[in-house]
Motif scaffolding. Structure first.
Motif, mmCIF file in Angstrom:
data_model
loop_
_atom_site.group_PDB
_atom_site.id
_atom_site.type_symbol
_atom_site.label_atom_id
_atom_site.label_comp_id
_atom_site.label_asym_id
_atom_site.label_seq_id
_atom_site.Cartn_x
_atom_site.Cartn_y
_atom_site.Cartn_z
ATOM 1 N N LEU A 6 -2.485 18.743 -45.403
ATOM 2 C CA LEU A 6 -1.165 18.407 -44.855
ATOM 3 C C LEU A 6 -0.794 19.482 -43.846
ATOM 4 N N ARG A 7 -0.087 19.098 -42.805
ATOM 5 C CA ARG A 7 0.480 20.057 -41.849
ATOM 6 C C ARG A 7 1.997 19.942 -41.988
ATOM 7 N N ILE A 8 2.652 21.024 -42.344
ATOM 8 C CA ILE A 8 4.089 20.997 -42.631
ATOM 9 C C ILE A 8 4.785 22.051 -41.782
ATOM 10 N N ASN A 9 5.797 21.647 -41.020
ATOM 11 C CA ASN A 9 6.532 22.615 -40.208
ATOM 12 C C ASN A 9 7.180 23.670 -41.102
ATOM 13 N N VAL A 10 7.112 24.911 -40.689
ATOM 14 C CA VAL A 10 7.800 25.969 -41.420
ATOM 15 C C VAL A 10 9.280 25.589 -41.525
ATOM 16 N N GLY A 11 9.838 25.717 -42.706
ATOM 17 C CA GLY A 11 11.252 25.386 -42.919
ATOM 18 C C GLY A 11 11.467 24.016 -43.545
ATOM 19 N N ASN A 12 10.426 23.209 -43.632
ATOM 20 C CA ASN A 12 10.592 21.876 -44.225
ATOM 21 C C ASN A 12 10.417 21.981 -45.742
ATOM 22 N N GLU A 13 11.500 22.448 -46.394
ATOM 23 C CA GLU A 13 11.439 22.735 -47.834
ATOM 24 C C GLU A 13 11.174 21.475 -48.656
ATOM 25 N N ALA A 14 11.741 20.353 -48.221
ATOM 26 C CA ALA A 14 11.538 19.111 -48.980
ATOM 27 C C ALA A 14 10.053 18.756 -49.005
ATOM 28 N N SER A 15 9.388 18.885 -47.853
ATOM 29 C CA SER A 15 7.981 18.516 -47.785
ATOM 30 C C SER A 15 7.102 19.513 -48.552
ATOM 31 N N ARG A 16 7.494 20.795 -48.521
ATOM 32 C CA ARG A 16 6.737 21.793 -49.300
ATOM 33 C C ARG A 16 6.832 21.450 -50.791
ATOM 34 N N GLY A 17 8.028 21.010 -51.208
ATOM 35 C CA GLY A 17 8.229 20.638 -52.620
ATOM 36 C C GLY A 17 7.317 19.484 -53.008
ATOM 37 N N VAL A 18 7.202 18.516 -52.110
ATOM 38 C CA VAL A 18 6.342 17.361 -52.373
ATOM 39 C C VAL A 18 4.882 17.814 -52.477
ATOM 40 N N ASP B 175 -11.923 1.657 -36.513
ATOM 41 C CA ASP B 175 -13.019 2.618 -36.259
ATOM 42 C C ASP B 175 -13.064 3.760 -37.291
ATOM 43 N N GLY B 176 -12.252 3.632 -38.342
ATOM 44 C CA GLY B 176 -12.342 4.592 -39.454
ATOM 45 C C GLY B 176 -11.704 5.946 -39.182
ATOM 46 N N THR B 177 -10.814 6.020 -38.192
ATOM 47 C CA THR B 177 -10.219 7.325 -37.871
ATOM 48 C C THR B 177 -8.773 7.479 -38.355
ATOM 49 N N ARG B 178 -8.138 6.381 -38.764
ATOM 50 C CA ARG B 178 -6.733 6.444 -39.206
ATOM 51 C C ARG B 178 -6.449 5.348 -40.216
ATOM 52 N N GLY C 20 9.310 3.900 -46.893
ATOM 53 C CA GLY C 20 8.762 4.899 -45.974
ATOM 54 C C GLY C 20 7.313 4.621 -45.650
ATOM 55 N N ILE C 21 6.645 5.655 -45.125
ATOM 56 C CA ILE C 21 5.230 5.486 -44.789
ATOM 57 C C ILE C 21 4.402 6.630 -45.380
ATOM 58 N N ALA C 22 3.149 6.305 -45.664
ATOM 59 C CA ALA C 22 2.163 7.294 -46.103
ATOM 60 C C ALA C 22 0.952 7.060 -45.196
ATOM 61 N N VAL C 23 0.527 8.088 -44.502
ATOM 62 C CA VAL C 23 -0.483 7.871 -43.457
ATOM 63 C C VAL C 23 -1.625 8.881 -43.543
ATOM 64 N N ALA C 24 -2.730 8.467 -42.957
ATOM 65 C CA ALA C 24 -3.845 9.386 -42.714
ATOM 66 C C ALA C 24 -4.028 9.371 -41.192
ATOM 67 N N PRO C 25 -3.359 10.294 -40.479
ATOM 68 C CA PRO C 25 -3.399 10.245 -39.018
ATOM 69 C C PRO C 25 -4.697 10.752 -38.407
ATOM 70 N N LEU D 262 -3.336 14.029 -44.171
ATOM 71 C CA LEU D 262 -2.415 13.045 -44.761
ATOM 72 C C LEU D 262 -0.985 13.400 -44.386
ATOM 73 N N GLY D 263 -0.092 12.411 -44.429
ATOM 74 C CA GLY D 263 1.309 12.671 -44.104
ATOM 75 C C GLY D 263 2.207 11.597 -44.711
ATOM 76 N N TYR D 264 3.507 11.842 -44.698
ATOM 77 C CA TYR D 264 4.452 10.911 -45.343
ATOM 78 C C TYR D 264 5.830 11.090 -44.736
ATOM 79 N N MET D 265 6.615 10.049 -44.891
ATOM 80 C CA MET D 265 7.978 10.026 -44.366
ATOM 81 C C MET D 265 8.745 9.049 -45.242
ATOM 82 N N VAL D 266 9.882 9.473 -45.746
ATOM 83 C CA VAL D 266 10.688 8.565 -46.574
ATOM 84 C C VAL D 266 12.024 8.347 -45.875
ATOM 85 N N ALA D 267 12.452 7.101 -45.810
ATOM 86 C CA ALA D 267 13.715 6.763 -45.152
ATOM 87 C C ALA D 267 14.869 7.374 -45.930
#
Ligand SMILES: CC(C)(COP(=O)(O)OP(=O)(O)OC[C@H]1O[C@@H](n2cnc3c(N)ncnc32)[C@H](O)[C@@H]1OP(=O)(O)O)[C@@H](O)C(=O)NCCC(=O)NCCS
Length: 171
Positions: free
Chosen positions: A121-133, A53-56, A69-74, A85-90
């Motif tokens: 992107l929505r990044i939790n405060v304190g997630n330095e690795a994700s801010r770097g990305v 349906d074009g939402t994700r 890992g994954i790269a997503v458009a939630p 957009l979002g991402y997660m690396v094992a």
């Protein structure tokens, strides 16, 4: 071998499920902990419905045949032409540029294939690795939303970062 994103398929579920118990995944993503039985296929089912349906959309990050890992458009809003957009690396794929390579490709997909006029992107405060990305991929920090619902009874402060098609492409 180069890192790329490919459409997430059922055969990626094994790698996906193996990374869910990682402390940083638990701490910084909405993935449930403990992971309920059958979560992986149910998660993929939601993304398959979203594809229809074009939402994700969901991609796997791979290097050759190795799942990283994954790269997503939630959340895709076709009418507004915006995509979260979002991402997660094992843990076994970290610190070798996988998230950066994946987010650059995911952003290009959002602009070129989806026609998005805003990727964020929505990044939790304190997630330095994700801010770097985010910074490396040309995203701009816009501000911090206070006490946003995260999961279960958890509320967190959430940074919003965005990129527009007119922003310089660091790739
Ligand atoms: C955040 C995450 C995706 C980074 O993945 P990654 O593939 O290791 O990232 P990259 O290798 O592309 O890193 C790029 C840059 O980000 C920064 N970075 C990465 N990991 C970092 C860490 N643990 N601490 C501080 N900075 C970090 C660095 O600037 C890094 O460059 P460097 O390796 O030359 O120092 C990964 O740690 C992860 O999946 N964490 C758990 C889930 C998560 O937080 N997802 C994002 C939710 S918003």
């Amino acid at each position: 071998m180069s890192i790329s994103i490919v459409r997430f398929e059922p055969h990626h579920l094994h790698g996906f499920e193996a990374m869910l118990d990682d402390p940083d995944v638990v701490r910084y993503t909405p993935m449930p902990s403990p992971v309920p039985e059958g979560f992986g296929p149910a998660w993929l089912g939601r993304y398959e419905s979203g594809r229809a349906d074009g939402t994700r959309e969901a991609f796997a990050i791979v290097e050759g045949v190795e799942f990283l890992g994954i790269a997503v458009a939630p959340a895709i809003n076709e009418r507004a032409r915006e995509a979260e957009l979002g991402y997660m690396v094992a843990p076994w794929g970290r610190r070798r540029g996988a998230a950066t390579a994946a987010l650059l490709q995911l952003t290009r997909w959002a602009f070129d294939d989806l026609g998005a006029l805003r990727a964020y992107l929505r990044i939790n405060v304190g997630n330095e690795a994700s801010r770097g990305v985010a910074a490396r991929c040309g995203y701009t920090y816009e501000g911090t939303l206070r006490s946003t619902w995260f999961k279960d009874d958890l509320r967190v402060d959430t940074e919003v970062w965005s990129r527009l098609p007119s922003d310089p492409d660091p790739a």
